[in-house]
Design a protein around this motif. Structure first.
Motif, PDB file in Angstrom:
ATOM      1  N   PHE A   1       4.373  52.388  33.212  1.00  0.00           N
ATOM      2  CA  PHE A   1       4.200  53.450  32.220  1.00  0.00           C
ATOM      3  C   PHE A   1       2.772  53.543  31.689  1.00  0.00           C
ATOM      4  O   PHE A   1       2.265  54.629  31.428  1.00  0.00           O
ATOM      5  CB  PHE A   1       5.148  53.240  31.038  1.00  0.00           C
ATOM      6  CG  PHE A   1       6.590  53.446  31.358  1.00  0.00           C
ATOM      7  CD1 PHE A   1       6.987  54.051  32.535  1.00  0.00           C
ATOM      8  CD2 PHE A   1       7.565  53.038  30.478  1.00  0.00           C
ATOM      9  CE1 PHE A   1       8.326  54.243  32.840  1.00  0.00           C
ATOM     10  CE2 PHE A   1       8.916  53.222  30.762  1.00  0.00           C
ATOM     11  CZ  PHE A   1       9.292  53.828  31.937  1.00  0.00           C
ATOM     12  N   THR A   2       2.143  52.390  31.491  1.00  0.00           N
ATOM     13  CA  THR A   2       0.811  52.380  30.881  1.00  0.00           C
ATOM     14  C   THR A   2      -0.287  51.978  31.858  1.00  0.00           C
ATOM     15  O   THR A   2      -1.436  51.818  31.451  1.00  0.00           O
ATOM     16  CB  THR A   2       0.787  51.407  29.677  1.00  0.00           C
ATOM     17  OG1 THR A   2       1.150  50.091  30.119  1.00  0.00           O
ATOM     18  CG2 THR A   2       1.759  51.859  28.598  1.00  0.00           C
ATOM     19  N   HIS A   3       0.059  51.811  33.124  1.00  0.00           N
ATOM     20  CA  HIS A   3      -0.943  51.373  34.106  1.00  0.00           C
ATOM     21  C   HIS A   3      -1.710  52.590  34.627  1.00  0.00           C
ATOM     22  O   HIS A   3      -1.120  53.503  35.226  1.00  0.00           O
ATOM     23  CB  HIS A   3      -0.246  50.663  35.263  1.00  0.00           C
ATOM     24  CG  HIS A   3      -1.158  49.823  36.077  1.00  0.00           C
ATOM     25  ND1 HIS A   3      -2.135  50.365  36.903  1.00  0.00           N
ATOM     26  CD2 HIS A   3      -1.276  48.471  36.209  1.00  0.00           C
ATOM     27  CE1 HIS A   3      -2.787  49.399  37.497  1.00  0.00           C
ATOM     28  NE2 HIS A   3      -2.289  48.243  37.093  1.00  0.00           N
TER      29      HIS A   3
ATOM     30  N   LYS B   1      -8.231  54.686  30.178  1.00  0.00           N
ATOM     31  CA  LYS B   1      -8.844  53.627  29.369  1.00  0.00           C
ATOM     32  C   LYS B   1      -9.670  52.653  30.198  1.00  0.00           C
ATOM     33  O   LYS B   1     -10.478  51.898  29.654  1.00  0.00           O
ATOM     34  CB  LYS B   1      -7.765  52.862  28.607  1.00  0.00           C
ATOM     35  CG  LYS B   1      -6.754  52.145  29.487  1.00  0.00           C
ATOM     36  CD  LYS B   1      -5.661  51.498  28.653  1.00  0.00           C
ATOM     37  CE  LYS B   1      -4.627  50.786  29.527  1.00  0.00           C
ATOM     38  NZ  LYS B   1      -3.545  50.181  28.724  1.00  0.00           N
TER      39      LYS B   1
ATOM     40  N   ILE C   1      -0.264  56.012  36.652  1.00  0.00           N
ATOM     41  CA  ILE C   1      -0.267  57.298  35.962  1.00  0.00           C
ATOM     42  C   ILE C   1      -1.041  58.326  36.780  1.00  0.00           C
ATOM     43  O   ILE C   1      -0.596  59.466  36.973  1.00  0.00           O
ATOM     44  CB  ILE C   1      -0.871  57.156  34.549  1.00  0.00           C
ATOM     45  CG1 ILE C   1       0.037  56.288  33.670  1.00  0.00           C
ATOM     46  CG2 ILE C   1      -1.071  58.528  33.907  1.00  0.00           C
ATOM     47  CD1 ILE C   1      -0.564  55.933  32.320  1.00  0.00           C
TER      48      ILE C   1
ATOM     49  N   SER D   1      -0.428  61.701  30.910  1.00  0.00           N
ATOM     50  CA  SER D   1      -0.303  60.361  30.337  1.00  0.00           C
ATOM     51  C   SER D   1       0.955  59.735  30.901  1.00  0.00           C
ATOM     52  O   SER D   1       1.650  60.341  31.737  1.00  0.00           O
ATOM     53  CB  SER D   1      -0.208  60.440  28.813  1.00  0.00           C
ATOM     54  OG  SER D   1       1.013  61.060  28.441  1.00  0.00           O
ATOM     55  N   GLY D   2       1.272  58.548  30.420  1.00  0.00           N
ATOM     56  CA  GLY D   2       2.495  57.901  30.865  1.00  0.00           C
ATOM     57  C   GLY D   2       3.748  58.666  30.470  1.00  0.00           C
ATOM     58  O   GLY D   2       4.819  58.469  31.040  1.00  0.00           O
ATOM     59  N   GLU D   3       3.601  59.575  29.526  1.00  0.00           N
ATOM     60  CA  GLU D   3       4.753  60.328  29.047  1.00  0.00           C
ATOM     61  C   GLU D   3       5.154  61.466  29.971  1.00  0.00           C
ATOM     62  O   GLU D   3       6.317  61.877  29.983  1.00  0.00           O
ATOM     63  CB  GLU D   3       4.467  60.875  27.640  1.00  0.00           C
ATOM     64  CG  GLU D   3       4.306  59.802  26.584  1.00  0.00           C
ATOM     65  CD  GLU D   3       5.540  58.927  26.461  1.00  0.00           C
ATOM     66  OE1 GLU D   3       6.658  59.485  26.465  1.00  0.00           O
ATOM     67  OE2 GLU D   3       5.401  57.701  26.385  1.00  0.00           O
TER      68      GLU D   3
END
Length: 482
Positions: A162-164, A268, A168, A474-476
């Protein structure tokens, strides 16, 4: 993975094979091929440089055979293969059996086109190694309690994406590129599908896909092909064909969008000093566009020539601010039903990144495409490009394992014949073939553009990106199932 570059040792490859019961030798030195009566293909690579034997079993399955309702189940099933079977009742017994065989390294993978399992054993126990995978693939323990435990492992892997940033980026492009069936390129799948998986679904996968006519065995090292074929018949000969063979679904549309989809990602991990742009389109598929894949591979090598027309077209554009040819490139990925063509550039952040991204697209769809279709200068290095393609990755072909693992990949995506015929077909590629490939898959086609910048750079130019039609990812919203 850009899969065919390893087909390098010209003296190894020729397209003719012999298929009779007594003549299983191919014209690749030391490589033998036979198909058992039940459809199981067996490949043997003799190489006595070390007293070891590589044993792999591969199934034509994975993401490309999924539906929205089964996305993630092939990966889950792969995990269950290691939990025990009719002979080794528990995971502990399964692992102990491998240890007794002297296995040092083992694994299983689920890809877009293939699920495979492999290890290396001392050659004196190669028959036991073959029998080990026979039990695993033919009679796995599909236990409700084990299934529930393994769901947690697979769900943890999915949630970790999800946050990688790399996941993404990848999935945000795949979702619109394969708009009608994005699950066919997602090996991890949907958390909801995995969470609700049943024993019945696992058994259905086994009966429909884990069948001999959809499977191949790869044995290599200090072995004799006559013995391996004998063992294969003894061990796998009783494996029954499927009564209702699963039909493979046609690939997704090649040009799903009527206009270019533009995405921007506040990454990021990105540097404030660079802007990266990636443009991806659908390319030839191994299932139905094999003739185009050879031209695509030569095109990719031409495009990555440091001093070639492709690189100079980008580096010569001052708006883009690309430092040198190392910061721009292209690639083609052959898959059974999800072939992709990609362009990538890393540009210095010395101006509005949104304008740089638009200029990047303008160059691809204008000046560059014109040159790729019609400029003799672009093709001046075609002979060198073909030679490099056939000579590259020579070191990966020195071992039986290297040859067989790559052959296994071809078996799943294009069929084994493709592996053997590759160099001959690359040699036949002409400028006309490549220009035809560009017109068919690039010129006038709508792909997906992803621009990645650091969060600070994105905030500074956010309004410019959004007003130009870019979608923030984004991950969303990157994953199809969210």
């Amino acid at each position: 993975m850009n899969k065919k570059l390893f087909l390098s040792i010209a003296l190894f490859f020729c397209s003719a094979f012999l298929f009779s019961e007594d003549a299983a030798k191919t014209k690749i030195d030391g490589l033998f091929w036979k198909t058992l009566d039940n459809g199981l293909q067996v490949f043997v690579m003799e190489n006595n440089s070390a007293p070891l034997a590589y044993v792999e079993i591969a199934v034509r399955a994975g993401a490309t055979t999924q539906t929205a309702e089964t996305a993630g189940l092939f990966h889950l099933y792969e995990h269950l293969m290691f939990k025990g079977n009719s002979k080794y009742k528990t995971q502990r017994e399964f692992t102990d059996a491998m240890n007794k065989l002297g296995v040092g390294d083992w694994n299983g993978t689920t890809g877009e086109d293939r699920v495979n399992y492999f290890f290396t054993v001392p050659s004196e126990v190669v028959r036991d190694g073959m029998e080990f995978w026979s039990y695993a693939i033919r009679s796995p323990k599909i236990d409700k309690d084990e299934l529930e435990r393994e769901k947690g492992v697979v769900l943890s892997e999915i949630n970790g994406k999800f946050t990688h940033p790399s996941y993404i980026s990848y999935f945000s492009m795949m979702k619109p590129l394969f708009e009608s069936e994005p699950w066919r390129i997602d090996t991890s799948g949907s958390p909801e599908v995995v969470k609700n998986a049943t024993v019945e679904q696992m058994k259905e996968i086994q009966s429909e896909y884990y069948v001999p006519e959809n499977t191949a065995l790869f044995i290599g090292g200090d072995v004799k092909h006559e013995e391996i074929f004998k063992y294969a018949k003894e061990i796998f000969g009783s494996w029954k064909r499927s009564k209702n063979p699963k039909k493979f679904k046609e690939p997704s549309p090649k040009n799903p969008q009527d206009k270019i989809v533009k995405l921007v990602f506040a990454d990021k991990s990105a540097s404030d000093n660079f802007v990266s742009a990636k443009y991806m389109l659908r390319g030839p598929d191994g299932e139905c566009d094999i003739a185009d894949t050879y031209a695509a591979d030569v095109w990719g090598n031409l495009a990555n020539e440091p001093d070639g027309v492709f690189a100079s077209t980008f580096t010569g554009n001052k708006t883009l601010s690309i430092p040198d040819s190392d910061y721009v490139g292209a690639s083609y990925f052959t898959k059974r039903a999800s072939g992709r063509v990609s362009f990538v550039a890393y540009m210095l952040n010395d101006g509005n990144p949104m304008k740089k991204a638009d200029e990047f697209l303008k160059v691809i769809n204008g000046e560059l495409t014109e040159k790729m279709c019609r400029s003799l200068e672009f093709y001046s290095g075609i002979d060198n490009a073909k030679k490099k393609l056939m000579d590259s990755r020579i070191y990966s072909m020195e071992t039986a394992e290297g040859i067989l693992s790559n052959l296994s990949s071809f078996f799943a995506s294009c069929g084994a014949d493709y592996f053997f015929d590759y160099n001959e077909n690359i040699a036949k590629v002409t400028e006309t073939d490549i220009a035809s490939f560009v017109r068919k898959y690039i010129e006038g086609k709508s792909g997906v553009l992803l621009v990645s910048v650091s969060p600070d750079v994105f905030e500074k130019y956010k309004e410019d990106f959004l007003s130009d039609g870019f979608i923030e990812v984004s991950g969303e919203n990157a994953f199809w199932w969210r």
